[in-house]
Design an enzyme around this catalytic site. Structure first.
Site, mmCIF file in Angstrom:
data_model
loop_
_atom_site.group_PDB
_atom_site.id
_atom_site.type_symbol
_atom_site.label_atom_id
_atom_site.label_comp_id
_atom_site.label_asym_id
_atom_site.label_seq_id
_atom_site.Cartn_x
_atom_site.Cartn_y
_atom_site.Cartn_z
ATOM 1 N N TYR A 146 -4.570 -49.118 -78.371
ATOM 2 C CA TYR A 146 -5.785 -48.757 -77.637
ATOM 3 C C TYR A 146 -7.039 -48.850 -78.491
ATOM 4 O O TYR A 146 -8.131 -49.057 -77.974
ATOM 5 C CB TYR A 146 -5.683 -47.325 -77.092
ATOM 6 C CG TYR A 146 -4.964 -47.215 -75.778
ATOM 7 C CD1 TYR A 146 -3.600 -47.489 -75.699
ATOM 8 C CD2 TYR A 146 -5.633 -46.849 -74.630
ATOM 9 C CE1 TYR A 146 -2.934 -47.387 -74.489
ATOM 10 C CE2 TYR A 146 -4.971 -46.726 -73.417
ATOM 11 C CZ TYR A 146 -3.626 -46.997 -73.354
ATOM 12 O OH TYR A 146 -2.972 -46.893 -72.166
ATOM 13 N N LYS A 195 10.034 -48.501 -81.174
ATOM 14 C CA LYS A 195 10.683 -49.814 -81.065
ATOM 15 C C LYS A 195 10.971 -50.277 -82.494
ATOM 16 O O LYS A 195 10.488 -51.316 -82.956
ATOM 17 C CB LYS A 195 9.754 -50.781 -80.304
ATOM 18 C CG LYS A 195 10.383 -52.096 -79.925
ATOM 19 C CD LYS A 195 11.443 -51.993 -78.828
ATOM 20 C CE LYS A 195 12.107 -53.332 -78.591
ATOM 21 N NZ LYS A 195 13.259 -53.248 -77.682
ATOM 22 N N ASP A 227 12.785 -49.028 -74.734
ATOM 23 C CA ASP A 227 13.397 -49.632 -73.537
ATOM 24 C C ASP A 227 14.548 -48.768 -73.030
ATOM 25 O O ASP A 227 14.710 -48.541 -71.825
ATOM 26 C CB ASP A 227 13.831 -51.093 -73.795
ATOM 27 C CG ASP A 227 14.599 -51.281 -75.096
ATOM 28 O OD1 ASP A 227 14.691 -50.320 -75.891
ATOM 29 O OD2 ASP A 227 15.113 -52.387 -75.317
ATOM 30 N N ASP A 251 1.783 -43.943 -72.577
ATOM 31 C CA ASP A 251 1.075 -44.244 -71.331
ATOM 32 C C ASP A 251 2.080 -44.676 -70.267
ATOM 33 O O ASP A 251 2.077 -44.178 -69.143
ATOM 34 C CB ASP A 251 0.042 -45.355 -71.582
ATOM 35 C CG ASP A 251 -0.721 -45.729 -70.324
ATOM 36 O OD1 ASP A 251 -1.163 -44.800 -69.621
ATOM 37 O OD2 ASP A 251 -0.863 -46.926 -70.045
HETATM 38 C C1 IPM Z 1 -4.108 -42.477 -68.690
HETATM 39 C C2 IPM Z 1 -4.856 -43.658 -68.120
HETATM 40 C C3 IPM Z 1 -5.769 -44.201 -69.199
HETATM 41 C C4 IPM Z 1 -4.893 -44.628 -70.361
HETATM 42 C C5 IPM Z 1 -6.683 -45.340 -68.741
HETATM 43 C C6 IPM Z 1 -7.525 -44.914 -67.553
HETATM 44 C C7 IPM Z 1 -7.528 -45.878 -69.842
HETATM 45 O O1 IPM Z 1 -3.967 -44.620 -67.653
HETATM 46 O O2 IPM Z 1 -4.753 -41.476 -69.011
HETATM 47 O O3 IPM Z 1 -2.892 -42.557 -68.811
HETATM 48 O O4 IPM Z 1 -4.321 -45.726 -70.346
HETATM 49 O O5 IPM Z 1 -4.773 -43.849 -71.309
HETATM 50 MN MN MN Z 2 -1.874 -44.088 -67.849
#
Ligand code: IPM
Ligand code: MN
Length: 367
Positions: A146, A195, A227, A251
């Protein structure tokens, strides 16, 4: 005691559900001799419309000065909203990522619990759902893919895109410590997900998690490849207590875990730094299709407010009171549309209510 809470109603159903959470917080305040002061800031699409960017520095400063932040949701329909014609760093989600990073909210807690009352909404086979489950996904939130460098360049006549995945020992250590601390208060089991059969970042993750584990001899540590974890979540979710994982895996797995509870409208989350400060938000999205209709489920936001009382303010009793009131309301048969049972017979035994009525019913049950 008085607490300063910055609210981010945001977009879509956000303002509606944040309203209900405030209602419930005020109810708890009255019962417990507490005071909550609220201040709203803009983030997401509404901030793009008003200020030309998804989160202003001024809004960040306001959030920083609060004791905690309560958020609704941000973003709109990615296919139709003009916000998604903007470059990525100007879109609603960029506001949330900027907030996470500037407040150093590296630990994301996403509980996924199957409520007895909602077992019928669980999409798993009955023999699996009957066993129930109660897990906490601990997702690293300010590192990894990210926040790595990214670029799209033309190389030899074609576009090539790169996203860097980087983790330092310190970034892994601090989330691992949080994970083990939380496990000590729960079932004393940590499943660290990576992983490591492919990625260097995962091999470092495993090494650091093992070092941290030495300080928590009471906690059982197991490693699981991501996985396999995705598969185990639908095969045997009861095996999990704390799932500890990096940003991207967390996520994906947290969406999967929320779906197996059958009700994303029920799931709270907390994002913490190394002080008591936190950002609290429902796990679900902004649901633009039902925004403004008064039918959204406010429970996830109300339970997020409860997490705020527990993790930022140490008001465990008040948090317990909210959690118990939510359980009671479900037991008494009240449902928003998203958690209505599907078959006619079960449907006839429950009462469909809207957003605001659900908030009122929970307030009535706070002791
Ligand atoms: C979450 C959301 C966010 C992320 C997005 C909106 C950037 O999906 O809080 O899980 O990927 O962290
Ligand atoms: Mn999310």
């Amino acid at each position: 005691m008085s607490y300063k809470i910055v609210c981010i109603p945001g977009d879509g159903i956000g303002p509606e559900v944040v309203n209900e959470a405030k209602k419930v917080l005020d109810c708890v305040a009255k019962a417990g001799n507490l005071e909550f002061q609220y201040e709203d800031i803009l983030m997401g699409g509404c901030s793009i419309d008003a200020c030309g960017e998804p989160l202003t520095d001024e809004a960040i400063a306001t959030a920083k000065a609060a004791d905690a932040v309560l958020m609704g949701s941000i973003g709109g329909n990615t296919a139709t909203s003009p916000w998604y014609k903007l470059p990525p760093e100007k879109r609603p989600e960029a506001g949330l990522l900027k907030l996470r990073k500037s407040l150093n909210l590296f630990a994301n807690l996403r509980p996924a619990v199957l409520y007895d009352e909602l077992a019928a909404a669980c999409p798993l086979k009955e023999e699996i759902s009957a066993a129930g489950f109660d897990m906490m996904i601990m997702r690293e939130l300010t590192g990894g893919l990210y926040f790595g460098e990214r670029s799209t360049k033309e190389v030899d006549g074609q576009l090539v895109a790169v996203d860097m995945l980087t983790y330092s020992e310190e970034e892994i250590r601090r989330i691992a410590i949080k994970g083990f601390e939380i496990a000590m208060k729960r079932g004393k089991k940590v499943t660290s997900v990576d992983k490591a059969n492919v990625l260097d970042s995962s091999r470092l993750w495993r090494k650091v998690v093992e070092e941290v584990a030495k300080d928590y001899p009471e906690v059982t540590l197991e490693h699981m490849l991501v996985d396999n974890c995705a598969m185990q979540l639908v095969k045997d979710p009861k095996q999990f207590d704390v799932i500890l994982t990096e940003n991207m895996f967390g996520d994906i797995l947290s969406d999967e875990a929320s779906m197996v509870t059958g009700s994303i409208g029920m799931l709270a989350s907390a994002s913490l730094n190394d002080t008591k400060f936190g950002l609290y938000e429902p796990s679900g999205g902004s649901a633009p299709d039902i925004a403004g209709k008064g039918i959204a489920n406010p429970i996830a936001t109300i339970l997020s407010a409860s997490m705020m009382l527990r993790y930022s303010f140490d008001l465990d009793e008040a948090a317990d009171a909210i959690d118990a009131a939510v359980k009671q309301v479900l037991k008494d048969g009240y449902r928003t549309i998203d958690i209505m049972p599907q078959d006619e017979e079960s449907k006839s035994k429950v009462t469909l209510v809207g957003t605001s009525r659900m908030g009122d019913l929970i307030c009535e049950r706070i002791k």
